[in-house]
Design an enzyme around this catalytic site. Structure first.
Site, PDB file in Angstrom:
ATOM      1  N   LYS A 118       0.834  -1.213   0.000  1.00 45.81           N
ATOM      2  CA  LYS A 118       0.000   0.000   0.000  1.00 45.81           C
ATOM      3  C   LYS A 118       0.863   1.256   0.000  1.00 45.81           C
ATOM      4  O   LYS A 118       0.648   2.177  -0.789  1.00 45.81           O
ATOM      5  CB  LYS A 118      -0.944   0.017   1.209  1.00 45.81           C
ATOM      6  N   ASP A 136      -6.584   1.428   1.485  1.00 52.07           N
ATOM      7  CA  ASP A 136      -6.531   1.725   2.925  1.00 52.07           C
ATOM      8  C   ASP A 136      -7.902   1.403   3.521  1.00 52.07           C
ATOM      9  O   ASP A 136      -8.752   0.802   2.868  1.00 52.07           O
ATOM     10  CB  ASP A 136      -6.123   3.185   3.166  1.00 52.07           C
TER      11      ASP A 136
END
Length: 207
Positions: A118, A136
Site C-alpha cells: 500500500k 486503505d
C-alpha cells in the site's frame, strides 16, 4: 459491468484529479508522510511533519537520527515506536543500497523497512501518477459497501478494483479515499448527499 462503469465515471467526474491531503515538498517527505499515515489520520501527520522535517530535512539526516529523539517528534502518531525504527531503517537502506535516492519502482520500494504494498503504491501514485490502486481502510470500506469487492484482505480487494477499473487507478484511489473520509464514513455515512446513493445497496445505507 454497466454499474461498475457508472461508479467509475461518477468518481472521476465528482473528484477532478484528486491528490493526497498529506503535505510534502519532495519525494523524501512524501515517503515519510505515507509511512507515518498508516493507521493514523493525514491531519495528524500534517501536524507532526513541519517540526520533523526541520530536524531531519533529508535521507542522510534521518539515517543518522537518534531513535529516542526521532520518537519525540512523532509520539502523537499511532505506533510511533515501530514507525521510528522503520523510518531510520528505511533511510539507512536508501542511503546504503540506492545511493541516497529513493527508488521509484514497486519491488525496490517494498524492500525498504516499513514499506508494504500500500505504501509503495501510494508513493508511486502521488509522485509518478502511476496506474496503481492502493487500499486503505477508506477504500476497503467503500469498495465493499458498493459491492465492488467481497475480498477479505486489502491486497485481494486491490486486485478486484484493478481488474474492474483498469485505468485512471491513481485518481480513483484518491477519489475513494476522500469519498470514504468525508461522505461514505464508517459511522453515520452521508447517504442523502451521496452521488452514488442510487447505485448503492449497502446494509449500512442511511436513508
Amino acid at each position: 459491468m454497466k454499474r461498475n462503469l457508472q461508479i467509475k465515471e461518477l468518481f472521476l467526474k465528482n473528484f477532478d484529479k484528486p491528490v493526497t491531503e498529506l503535505k510534502f515538498k519532495n519525494l523524501y517527505e512524501l515517503i515519510v508522510c505515507v509511512m507515518l499515515s498508516a493507521q493514523c489520520t493525514d491531519k495528524r501527520v500534517n501536524l507532526i511533519t513541519p517540526n520533523l522535517f526541520k530536524a531531519y530535512p533529508d535521507i542522510k539526516s534521518l539515517a543518522n537520527a537518534n531513535l529516542s529523539s526521532l520518537k519525540s517528534y512523532i509520539q502523537s502518531c499511532s505506533f510511533f515506536n515501530n514507525k521510528a525504527q522503520n523510518l531510520i531503517k528505511m533511510a539507512k537502506a536508501v542511503y546504503e543500497n540506492f545511493n541516497g535516492e529513493i527508488p521509484l519502482n514497486e519491488k525496490d520500494l517494498k524492500s525498504l523497512a516499513g514499506v508494504g504494498q500500500k505504501t509503495a503504491h501510494v508513493v508511486l501514485i502521488e509522485w509518478c501518477g502511476a496506474n496503481f490502486m492502493a487500499v486503505d481502510t477508506h477504500v476497503f470500506r467503500v469498495s465493499h459497501r458498493l459491492n465492488l469487492s467481497k475480498a477479505k484482505t486489502p491486497e485481494a480487494t486491490e486486485e478486484d478494483l484493478t481488474r474492474i477499473f483498469k485505468d485512471n487507478l491513481n485518481y480513483l484511489h484518491q477519489a475513494m479515499v476522500l469519498f470514504g473520509r468525508y461522505t461514505c464514513k464508517a459511522k453515520k455515512p452521508l447517504c442523502k448527499e451521496c452521488f452514488l446513493s442510487h447505485l448503492c445497496t449497502s446494509k449500512d445505507k442511511e436513508i
